[in-house]
Motif scaffolding. Structure first.
Motif, PDB file in Angstrom:
ATOM      1  N   PHE A  74       0.842  -1.197   0.000  1.00 54.10           N
ATOM      2  CA  PHE A  74       0.000   0.000   0.000  1.00 54.10           C
ATOM      3  C   PHE A  74       0.877   1.247   0.000  1.00 54.10           C
ATOM      4  O   PHE A  74       1.732   1.415   0.876  1.00 54.10           O
ATOM      5  CB  PHE A  74      -0.889   0.036   1.248  1.00 54.10           C
ATOM      6  CG  PHE A  74      -1.885  -1.084   1.339  1.00 54.10           C
ATOM      7  CD1 PHE A  74      -3.190  -0.923   0.887  1.00 54.10           C
ATOM      8  CD2 PHE A  74      -1.522  -2.306   1.896  1.00 54.10           C
ATOM      9  CE1 PHE A  74      -4.113  -1.957   0.981  1.00 54.10           C
ATOM     10  CE2 PHE A  74      -2.436  -3.346   1.994  1.00 54.10           C
ATOM     11  CZ  PHE A  74      -3.729  -3.167   1.529  1.00 54.10           C
ATOM     12  N   PHE A  75       0.680   2.127  -0.990  1.00 50.99           N
ATOM     13  CA  PHE A  75       1.300   3.442  -1.025  1.00 50.99           C
ATOM     14  C   PHE A  75       0.229   4.469  -0.676  1.00 50.99           C
ATOM     15  O   PHE A  75      -0.854   4.456  -1.278  1.00 50.99           O
ATOM     16  CB  PHE A  75       1.845   3.750  -2.425  1.00 50.99           C
ATOM     17  CG  PHE A  75       3.058   2.943  -2.827  1.00 50.99           C
ATOM     18  CD1 PHE A  75       4.323   3.521  -2.812  1.00 50.99           C
ATOM     19  CD2 PHE A  75       2.934   1.618  -3.242  1.00 50.99           C
ATOM     20  CE1 PHE A  75       5.437   2.784  -3.211  1.00 50.99           C
ATOM     21  CE2 PHE A  75       4.047   0.877  -3.630  1.00 50.99           C
ATOM     22  CZ  PHE A  75       5.306   1.471  -3.613  1.00 50.99           C
ATOM     23  N   TRP A  79      -1.491   7.923   7.422  1.00 50.52           N
ATOM     24  CA  TRP A  79      -1.856   6.670   8.079  1.00 50.52           C
ATOM     25  C   TRP A  79      -3.362   6.515   8.258  1.00 50.52           C
ATOM     26  O   TRP A  79      -3.880   5.399   8.299  1.00 50.52           O
ATOM     27  CB  TRP A  79      -1.164   6.557   9.443  1.00 50.52           C
ATOM     28  CG  TRP A  79       0.305   6.288   9.365  1.00 50.52           C
ATOM     29  CD1 TRP A  79       1.322   7.125   9.713  1.00 50.52           C
ATOM     30  CD2 TRP A  79       0.937   5.083   8.904  1.00 50.52           C
ATOM     31  NE1 TRP A  79       2.543   6.522   9.493  1.00 50.52           N
ATOM     32  CE2 TRP A  79       2.333   5.273   9.008  1.00 50.52           C
ATOM     33  CE3 TRP A  79       0.452   3.862   8.418  1.00 50.52           C
ATOM     34  CZ2 TRP A  79       3.250   4.285   8.635  1.00 50.52           C
ATOM     35  CZ3 TRP A  79       1.365   2.882   8.050  1.00 50.52           C
ATOM     36  CH2 TRP A  79       2.741   3.095   8.157  1.00 50.52           C
ATOM     37  N   ASP A  80      -4.067   7.642   8.352  1.00 51.94           N
ATOM     38  CA  ASP A  80      -5.522   7.582   8.549  1.00 51.94           C
ATOM     39  C   ASP A  80      -6.249   6.982   7.354  1.00 51.94           C
ATOM     40  O   ASP A  80      -7.435   6.647   7.454  1.00 51.94           O
ATOM     41  CB  ASP A  80      -6.081   8.984   8.840  1.00 51.94           C
ATOM     42  CG  ASP A  80      -5.717   9.453  10.241  1.00 51.94           C
ATOM     43  OD1 ASP A  80      -5.608   8.595  11.142  1.00 51.94           O
ATOM     44  OD2 ASP A  80      -5.527  10.670  10.437  1.00 51.94           O
ATOM     45  N   PRO A  97      -5.387   0.405  16.594  1.00 50.59           N
ATOM     46  CA  PRO A  97      -4.292   0.728  17.523  1.00 50.59           C
ATOM     47  C   PRO A  97      -2.919   0.749  16.838  1.00 50.59           C
ATOM     48  O   PRO A  97      -2.059   1.556  17.201  1.00 50.59           O
ATOM     49  CB  PRO A  97      -4.376  -0.394  18.564  1.00 50.59           C
ATOM     50  CG  PRO A  97      -5.804  -0.836  18.532  1.00 50.59           C
ATOM     51  CD  PRO A  97      -6.217  -0.697  17.103  1.00 50.59           C
ATOM     52  N   LEU A  98      -2.721  -0.124  15.846  1.00 51.65           N
ATOM     53  CA  LEU A  98      -1.458  -0.124  15.113  1.00 51.65           C
ATOM     54  C   LEU A  98      -1.257   1.200  14.395  1.00 51.65           C
ATOM     55  O   LEU A  98      -0.173   1.803  14.458  1.00 51.65           O
ATOM     56  CB  LEU A  98      -1.435  -1.272  14.104  1.00 51.65           C
ATOM     57  CG  LEU A  98      -0.246  -1.288  13.126  1.00 51.65           C
ATOM     58  CD1 LEU A  98       1.074  -1.445  13.885  1.00 51.65           C
ATOM     59  CD2 LEU A  98      -0.409  -2.394  12.079  1.00 51.65           C
ATOM     60  N   VAL A  99      -2.279   1.671  13.725  1.00 48.01           N
ATOM     61  CA  VAL A  99      -2.195   2.961  13.026  1.00 48.01           C
ATOM     62  C   VAL A  99      -1.891   4.085  14.011  1.00 48.01           C
ATOM     63  O   VAL A  99      -1.058   4.966  13.733  1.00 48.01           O
ATOM     64  CB  VAL A  99      -3.494   3.235  12.254  1.00 48.01           C
ATOM     65  CG1 VAL A  99      -3.555   4.694  11.802  1.00 48.01           C
ATOM     66  CG2 VAL A  99      -3.606   2.313  11.042  1.00 48.01           C
ATOM     67  N   ASP A 100      -2.518   4.051  15.174  1.00 42.70           N
ATOM     68  CA  ASP A 100      -2.261   5.085  16.190  1.00 42.70           C
ATOM     69  C   ASP A 100      -0.794   5.074  16.615  1.00 42.70           C
ATOM     70  O   ASP A 100      -0.175   6.136  16.769  1.00 42.70           O
ATOM     71  CB  ASP A 100      -3.160   4.869  17.405  1.00 42.70           C
ATOM     72  CG  ASP A 100      -4.629   5.163  17.116  1.00 42.70           C
ATOM     73  OD1 ASP A 100      -4.903   5.870  16.128  1.00 42.70           O
ATOM     74  OD2 ASP A 100      -5.487   4.675  17.880  1.00 42.70           O
ATOM     75  N   LEU A 128       3.516   1.907   3.073  1.00 43.95           N
ATOM     76  CA  LEU A 128       4.481   2.957   2.775  1.00 43.95           C
ATOM     77  C   LEU A 128       3.779   4.310   2.772  1.00 43.95           C
ATOM     78  O   LEU A 128       2.997   4.616   1.857  1.00 43.95           O
ATOM     79  CB  LEU A 128       5.142   2.698   1.417  1.00 43.95           C
ATOM     80  CG  LEU A 128       5.950   1.394   1.315  1.00 43.95           C
ATOM     81  CD1 LEU A 128       6.347   1.129  -0.127  1.00 43.95           C
ATOM     82  CD2 LEU A 128       7.171   1.453   2.221  1.00 43.95           C
ATOM     83  N   ARG A 129       4.032   5.095   3.802  1.00 46.93           N
ATOM     84  CA  ARG A 129       3.493   6.463   3.846  1.00 46.93           C
ATOM     85  C   ARG A 129       4.479   7.371   3.125  1.00 46.93           C
ATOM     86  O   ARG A 129       5.589   7.605   3.585  1.00 46.93           O
ATOM     87  CB  ARG A 129       3.306   6.917   5.299  1.00 46.93           C
ATOM     88  CG  ARG A 129       2.735   8.328   5.417  1.00 46.93           C
ATOM     89  CD  ARG A 129       2.498   8.720   6.856  1.00 46.93           C
ATOM     90  NE  ARG A 129       3.729   8.842   7.627  1.00 46.93           N
ATOM     91  CZ  ARG A 129       4.478   9.942   7.677  1.00 46.93           C
ATOM     92  NH1 ARG A 129       4.146  11.030   6.967  1.00 46.93           N
ATOM     93  NH2 ARG A 129       5.583   9.966   8.419  1.00 46.93           N
TER      94      ARG A 129
END
Length: 214
Positions: A74-75, A79-80, A97-100, A128-129
């Motif tokens: 994922f590109f 993160w949201d 919670p992982l995203v947080d 990948l952000r």
């Protein structure tokens, strides 16, 4: 570009921060899919998967019988965006919670692995952000780096001080020979799909030496 690795250096690639040793490879063919890129970048990422799989002697498949795609890249910019991906929370337990945690850490990349009953890898999710740092990395370099880190369960410390990639005299970016050799050795059919004892590193080193003498 010489990059010979000692047994201790190989062991360090699979020794985690808590001191435990764990190396796992894929137990099934890879079926990759890529989200959030244009056609040119898609071709680059797919090409990197094929090249690294060929190096390891591992198979690429069109589909996975269980998940359809078992390697998802994922590109994205924020993160949201991840919790908005349909059904992703069903594939990754504790996605919210992982995203947080990743947001709080300012992370720009993360990989999640899933394993079969024997401990071999059966799925990998690469996030990948695309911040300013990753935007500055050429697509070929970024793709190759992510693919090699998805092919084995490396230590969480494996590439903190040195990239798995190196540069040739003509400017081309390639896998460091030592890393390529370890990858090839780990996928040798005589090697176990999962190892939790550091003596495994000695066996990898022996395979590297036998390759050089062959």
């Amino acid at each position: 570009m010489s990059d010979s690795l000692t047994p201790d250096e190989i062991a360090a690639l699979f020794t985690r921060a808590d001191g435990s040793y764990l190396c796992a490879r894929w137990g099934r063919p890879l079926a990759p899919v890529v989200f959030g890129v244009d056609d040119a970048t898609l071709a680059t990422v797919k090409g990197a998967f094929q090249a690294v799989a060929d190096l390891a002697g591992h198979e690429i498949a069109e589909t996975d019988p269980e998940l359809g795609a078992n390697t998802m890249v994922f590109f994205f910019r924020d993160w949201d965006e991840l919790p908005q991906v349909p059904n992703l929370d069903r594939l990754i337990e504790g996605l919210g919670p992982l995203v947080d945690r990743l947001k709080a850490a300012g992370a720009n990349q993360y990989r999640v692995f899933r394993f079969d009953a024997d401990g071999a890898i059966n799925a990998c999710f690469v996030f990948l952000r695309m911040d300013a740092e990753l935007d500055a990395v050429p697509a070929e370099t970024l793709a190759l780096s992510q693919v090699v880190q998805s092919m084995l369960l490396w230590s969480d410390l494996a590439f903190t001080d040195r990239s798995p990639l190196g540069q040739l005299a003509d400017g081309r970016v390639v896998l460091r020979p030592g890393i390529a050799g370890v990858l090839r050795a780990a996928y040798d059919p005589v090697m176990p799909a999962v190892a939790q004892d550091a003596s495994h590193a000695l066996r990898l080193h022996a395979r590297l030496n036998s390759d050089r003498l062959a």
